[in-house]
Design an enzyme around this catalytic site. Structure first.
Site, short mmCIF file in Angstrom:
data_model
loop_
_atom_site.label_atom_id
_atom_site.label_comp_id
_atom_site.label_asym_id
_atom_site.label_seq_id
_atom_site.Cartn_x
_atom_site.Cartn_y
_atom_site.Cartn_z
N ARG A 1 -9.47 0.98 9.22
CA ARG A 1 -9.07 -0.36 9.63
C ARG A 1 -10.16 -1.03 10.46
O ARG A 1 -9.96 -2.13 10.98
CB ARG A 1 -7.80 -0.27 10.48
CG ARG A 1 -6.53 -0.47 9.69
CD ARG A 1 -5.38 -0.15 10.63
NE ARG A 1 -4.21 -0.94 10.40
CZ ARG A 1 -3.17 -0.52 9.70
NH1 ARG A 1 -3.19 0.63 9.10
NH2 ARG A 1 -2.11 -1.28 9.60
N ARG B 1 11.57 -1.45 10.96
CA ARG B 1 10.56 -0.92 11.86
C ARG B 1 10.42 -1.87 13.05
O ARG B 1 10.51 -3.08 12.87
CB ARG B 1 9.21 -0.85 11.12
CG ARG B 1 8.86 0.54 10.64
CD ARG B 1 7.69 0.55 9.72
NE ARG B 1 6.49 -0.11 10.23
CZ ARG B 1 5.35 -0.21 9.55
NH1 ARG B 1 5.27 0.30 8.34
NH2 ARG B 1 4.31 -0.81 10.06
N LYS C 1 0.83 -1.22 0.00
CA LYS C 1 0.00 0.00 0.00
C LYS C 1 0.86 1.27 0.00
O LYS C 1 0.63 2.17 -0.78
CB LYS C 1 -0.92 0.04 1.23
CG LYS C 1 -1.90 -1.10 1.35
CD LYS C 1 -2.84 -0.89 2.52
CE LYS C 1 -2.18 -0.86 3.87
NZ LYS C 1 -1.64 -2.13 4.36
N ARG D 1 11.78 -6.31 5.16
CA ARG D 1 11.58 -4.92 4.77
C ARG D 1 12.56 -3.97 5.47
O ARG D 1 12.82 -4.11 6.66
CB ARG D 1 10.14 -4.52 5.13
CG ARG D 1 9.76 -3.12 4.74
CD ARG D 1 8.28 -2.99 4.55
NE ARG D 1 7.53 -2.93 5.80
CZ ARG D 1 6.21 -2.76 5.85
NH1 ARG D 1 5.50 -2.68 4.74
NH2 ARG D 1 5.58 -2.74 7.01
N ARG E 1 -0.53 -8.53 13.52
CA ARG E 1 -1.13 -7.54 12.61
C ARG E 1 -2.03 -8.24 11.59
O ARG E 1 -3.09 -7.74 11.22
CB ARG E 1 -0.05 -6.73 11.90
CG ARG E 1 0.41 -5.55 12.75
CD ARG E 1 1.85 -5.20 12.51
NE ARG E 1 2.11 -4.61 11.21
CZ ARG E 1 3.33 -4.58 10.65
NH1 ARG E 1 4.35 -5.12 11.27
NH2 ARG E 1 3.49 -4.01 9.49
#
Ligand code: ADP
Length: 243
Positions: A118, A188, A39, A155, A199
């Site tokens: 969300r 992160r 996204k 990531r 998540r």
């Protein structure tokens, strides 16, 4: 007589402003999909293409955490703990953060939302901000859970401009350095397996119902987000321009 003319001019201008506000329409694009579906990456490109600001509630939260006001340090620590645990921040707080952001002048013609809504409560709150002339485009990036863990675990994020890379799938030109702004890259704190799994669970339980919510009202455009980023982008642009 002069006074009457002034009053008349004032009423004329006030009516004009009201009318302009009522008829100005916004273009709102919702980029939906599980964490790690791309996204953020696609929103940055789409933002340039559509000339609309990219608003990520995750980025807004991380920005707040970088430098919280002295009287909110404790609250910031609580938010960080929730994010590191993969939990959702309260609807009340997120909605007020969003309202503050979309009130800025750059969002007057519309915006691209990434990571919001969300939950169905957040979708209902967003509905209340729309005017009848506004257009809403929903883009859903579809990726199976099995691909997500690998994507997020590898990531690398630029903490300055938010651009993301992947250790093996899309590495930066110089290891550890952002190609865009030359700042340092890092992981992160919520991009670790335990938090990713949480998540994903939260996504299935609380965010997927939002897709059902919108399906009843409008078209939800689902895109296979396991394709190459450029192919996905072309598809998003085609849908966004068609409206
Ligand atoms: P990702 O899409 O990879 O999960 P985000 O940057 O969108 O990453 O979100 C990171 C975290 O920020 C979430 O796990 C959650 O704790 C918090 N967050 C972001 N957006 C929202 C939202 N709309 N409602 C509640 N919490 C949010």
């Amino acid at each position: 007589m002069k006074n009457f003319m002034w009053i008349f001019a004032f009423l004329f201008l006030a009516a004009g402003t009201l009318f302009a506000e009522e008829t100005s329409s916004k273009e709102v694009i919702l980029l939906m999909g599980p964490p790690g579906s791309g996204k953020g990456t696609q929103a940055v490109r789409l933002s340039k293409e559509m000339h609309l600001p990219h608003i990520s509630t995750g980025d807004l939260l991380r920005e707040f955490l970088k430098n919280p006001p002295a009287d909110q340090k404790e609250h910031a620590a609580q938010l960080k703990a929730m994010m590191d645990n993969g939990k959702l921040i309260s609807n009340e707080e997120i909605i007020s953060l969003l309202k503050e952001r979309i009130a800025k002048p750059d969002a007057a013609k519309g915006y691209i939302l990434d990571g919001y809504p969300r939950s169905t409560e957040q979708a209902e709150a967003l509905d209340k901000l729309f005017s009848p002339n506004d257009t809403l485009v929903i883009l859903l990036l579809d990726v199976p859970d099995s691909a997500i863990i690998e994507r997020i675990e590898g990531r690398l994020t630029c903490f300055s401009c938010q651009k993301t890379f992947h250790k093996t799938l899309s590495p930066p030109t110089t290891p550890g350095v952002c190609d865009s702004c030359a700042s340092e890259l890092g992981q992160r704190s919520d991009d670790v397996r335990e938090a990713i799994e949480k998540r994903l669970k939260v996504y299935h339980e609380q965010t997927e119902p939002v897709i059902a919510y919108y399906s009843k009202k409008t078209k939800v455009n689902t895109i296979d987000a396991t394709q190459k980023p450029d192919v996905i982008f072309q598809e998003l642009v085609r849908i966004a321009h068609k409206k």
